[in-house]
Design a protein around this motif. Structure first.
Motif: not given
Length: 432
Positions: A56-57, A76-78
């Protein structure tokens, strides 16, 4: 020209109709198979979820041509993390049902693969490979599966997100050894199942052979009882008649002649019944003609029906000819009964009278046949007499009990308080 489209439409309708029909029974996985599939889904789910969390990211830079690099962003991000975890869980978790509903699992995993961003194709690609294999091997809907497999592969292969995942170098050895181990385990399992199948087949063949031997033994015992009933009765009558003829031949030739005629009649009756019993073992081919040594015609060579209660008068008459006074009493209204039941009752009377002739010389006998509402009763009694020289093994009474047991009947034998012997057979009848 008009028939071709009609045939094509008919074939298409048939194909659509057959697509929803299973070509075989659904697979019923064992507990071990359920556990294996659950472990596969869990292991792949953990690996792909970890892959999603780890990437992620991140930004992937790929070189698409010499000196040309392409930046591939990843979720990316939650929200992106939740999306990737959800895809990994759905695609991997569906594999737990890959044997029970393989076609549905293929559809779910295909949808998850199409929704996966091309930068993180590892999330669902391996689950897609397993789902395709499972559908091809385990799905009972062969027509639907053959149509779904190329469609799924084509959709995944030609979608805009289609990028073959790159396998890291450290996993190359693992990807080679795991299929080899799986193939070895599968080969060993197949060998064990083959050996078990051969063992079961051998056991089944042994059971069939034993059942055949038991059937042969039972048939031989039944034939032995038939021969005992036929030979013992008729030969006993013939011996007594021949002995009487020998004693009175000089003083009363006419009575001796009558006794010899009775011997001849008993011999013919014995031959006829013996021919019937032997006919149970082997029947002459249709149209085959045999010559009888006693001068009987070809029509007589055909086995006659087994004796029944309507022939008791003839049986009693033959016994009277031996010098044994016998009375026959029929109580109730005679009615048609199954041939086997009538034969069993006839043999009871025949055996009892034969034993009286052999073991109670000078006695008188009485035969009573009662047609009762719910049962048939056959009673044979004698007054006792000279025991004579005959000896018995008891096989006749044992055979009678076996005959009656077939019809839930019972046989009672024993001496009478007033002297003599009593034989009583009770056979249940179906209520009309």
């Amino acid at each position: 020209m008009r028939t071709v489209p009609a045939r094509l439409r008919k074939a298409a309708r048939r194909a659509v109709r057959d697509a929803g029909r299973p070509s075989g029974p659904p697979l019923r996985p064992t507990r071990r198979a359920w556990l294996f599939d659950a472990l596969v889904a869990l292991a792949l789910g953990i690996a792909t979820v970890y892959y999603g969390i780890d990437n992620v990211d991140n930004v992937v830079v790929r070189e698409t041509a010499a000196g040309v690099r392409h930046v591939v962003p990843r979720p990316s991000g939650p929200g992106g993390l939740a999306f990737m975890v959800a895809l990994a869980v759905v695609a991997s978790g569906a594999l737990a049902l890959r044997r029970r509903v393989p076609l549905a699992v293929l559809c779910v995993v295909t949808a998850a693969t199409l929704a996966t961003p091309h930068s993180v194709m590892r999330l669902t690609f391996y689950a897609f490979v397993v789902a395709v294999y499972s559908a091809a091997v385990h799905s009972p809907y062969r027509t639907a599966t053959l149509a779904a497999l190329p469609v799924s592969v084509l959709l995944v292969g030609t979608s805009g997100n289609s990028v073959t995942p790159i396998v890291p170098n450290q996993y190359i050895a693992l990807l080679i050894l795991v299929p080899m181990a799986g193939a070895a385990i599968g080969l060993r399992t197949w060998k064990l199942r083959t050996d078990e199948g051969r063992t079961r087949l051998s056991a089944l063949e042994r059971e069939q052979a034993q059942a055949l031997r038991r059937a042969v033994e039972q048939e031989r015992a039944r034939i032995a009882r038939e021969l005992h009933d036929v030979v013992t009765h008729n030969v006993s009558v013939m011996i007594i008649q021949a002995g009487a003829a020998r004693k009175i031949m000089r003083n009363s030739p006419e009575q001796a002649g009558e006794a010899l005629l009775a011997v001849e009649a008993g011999g013919r009756a014995a031959m006829a019944e013996l021919r019937h019993v032997m006919g149970l073992l082997t029947m002459a081919d249709e149209g085959e003609r045999t010559d009888d040594a006693d001068g009987l015609t070809d029509a007589a060579a055909v086995p006659a029906p087994q004796p029944g209660l309507d022939q008791l008068e003839t049986l009693v008459g033959r016994v009277r000819d031996t010098g044994l006074p016998v009375t026959l009493t029929v109580i109730g209204h005679p009615r048609p009964l199954p041939p086997g039941l009538e034969l069993a009752a006839y043999r009871v009377v025949q055996e009892a009278l034969t034993n009286t002739v052999k073991h109670a010389s000078g006695a008188t006998a009485a035969v009573t046949v009662a047609y009762e509402p719910e049962r048939l009763r056959a009673e044979i009694t004698d007054t006792g007499g000279d025991p004579g020289t005959g000896t018995g093994s008891g096989r006749g009474l044992i055979g009678l009990r076996e005959r009656l047991a077939v019809y839930d009947g019972t046989l009672t034998t024993g001496r009478r308080l007033t002297g003599g012997y009593r034989v009583e057979a009770l056979i249940p009848l179906e209520t009309p």
